[in-house]
Design a protein around this motif. Structure first.
Motif, PDB file in Angstrom:
ATOM      1  N   THR A  55       0.835  -1.192   0.000  1.00  0.00           N
ATOM      2  CA  THR A  55       0.000   0.000   0.000  1.00  0.00           C
ATOM      3  C   THR A  55       0.870   1.243   0.000  1.00  0.00           C
ATOM      4  O   THR A  55       1.985   1.239   0.520  1.00  0.00           O
ATOM      5  CB  THR A  55      -0.917   0.041   1.235  1.00  0.00           C
ATOM      6  N   THR A  56       0.345   2.270  -0.605  1.00  0.00           N
ATOM      7  CA  THR A  56       1.046   3.547  -0.605  1.00  0.00           C
ATOM      8  C   THR A  56       0.019   4.646  -0.422  1.00  0.00           C
ATOM      9  O   THR A  56      -1.117   4.505  -0.843  1.00  0.00           O
ATOM     10  CB  THR A  56       1.847   3.752  -1.908  1.00  0.00           C
ATOM     11  N   SER A 110      -1.515   7.674  -5.576  1.00  0.00           N
ATOM     12  CA  SER A 110      -0.220   7.006  -5.528  1.00  0.00           C
ATOM     13  C   SER A 110       0.855   7.908  -6.104  1.00  0.00           C
ATOM     14  O   SER A 110       0.583   8.718  -6.998  1.00  0.00           O
ATOM     15  CB  SER A 110      -0.274   5.692  -6.320  1.00  0.00           C
ATOM     16  N   ASP A 137       6.879   5.238   0.954  1.00  0.00           N
ATOM     17  CA  ASP A 137       5.646   5.185   1.735  1.00  0.00           C
ATOM     18  C   ASP A 137       5.958   4.983   3.217  1.00  0.00           C
ATOM     19  O   ASP A 137       7.121   4.956   3.627  1.00  0.00           O
ATOM     20  CB  ASP A 137       4.686   4.124   1.197  1.00  0.00           C
ATOM     21  N   SER A 189      -5.375   4.305  -0.173  1.00  0.00           N
ATOM     22  CA  SER A 189      -4.364   3.282  -0.372  1.00  0.00           C
ATOM     23  C   SER A 189      -4.679   2.521  -1.649  1.00  0.00           C
ATOM     24  O   SER A 189      -5.804   2.067  -1.849  1.00  0.00           O
ATOM     25  CB  SER A 189      -4.361   2.332   0.834  1.00  0.00           C
TER      26      SER A 189
END
Length: 117
Positions: free
Chosen positions: A7-8, A26, A31, A110
């Motif tokens: 996830t970022t 994103s 991150d 995310s």
């Protein structure tokens, strides 16, 4: 085969008077886990996503969608999305998430994906 979810997030969002929330979904920045998610954001993949542009809570595809992406585009190296929340009377979670974005209690999203080679 083991699947990995990365996830970022980028903490810049805004909700406009039209009720839509615009987010940087994103970036290629580091991150919160210390990872860099560098993606080409293939236009064909984004086009396929827009065939069913659901927004889910916490990567949980077992629960109903809380919104949908009205648009997704690459600007520079950032993936920008515009979200319309499902704030219908039938969707308690959609109303809650929309409210929390509007009031600043939530301010990031995310993007989930499966890494390639």
């Amino acid at each position: 085969m083991k699947k990995t979810m990365i996830t970022t997030m980028k903490c810049r969002t805004s909700t406009a008077s039209d009720g839509l929330t615009r987010v940087i979904a994103s970036t290629p920045d580091v991150d919160r886990y210390g990872d860099i998610v560098a993606s080409s954001w293939d236009p064909e993949a984004l086009k396929r996503y827009m065939n069913n542009p659901v927004i889910v809570w916490g990567h949980d595809y077992q629960t109903p969608a809380i919104g949908r992406a009205e648009s997704v585009q690459v600007v520079g190296k950032e993936l920008i999305a515009t979200i319309r929340w499902d704030d219908s009377p039938e969707n308690d979670l959609g109303r809650l998430v929309k409210s929390q974005f509007e009031r600043g209690f939530l301010n990031s999203v995310s993007v989930g994906f499966q890494p390639g080679k």
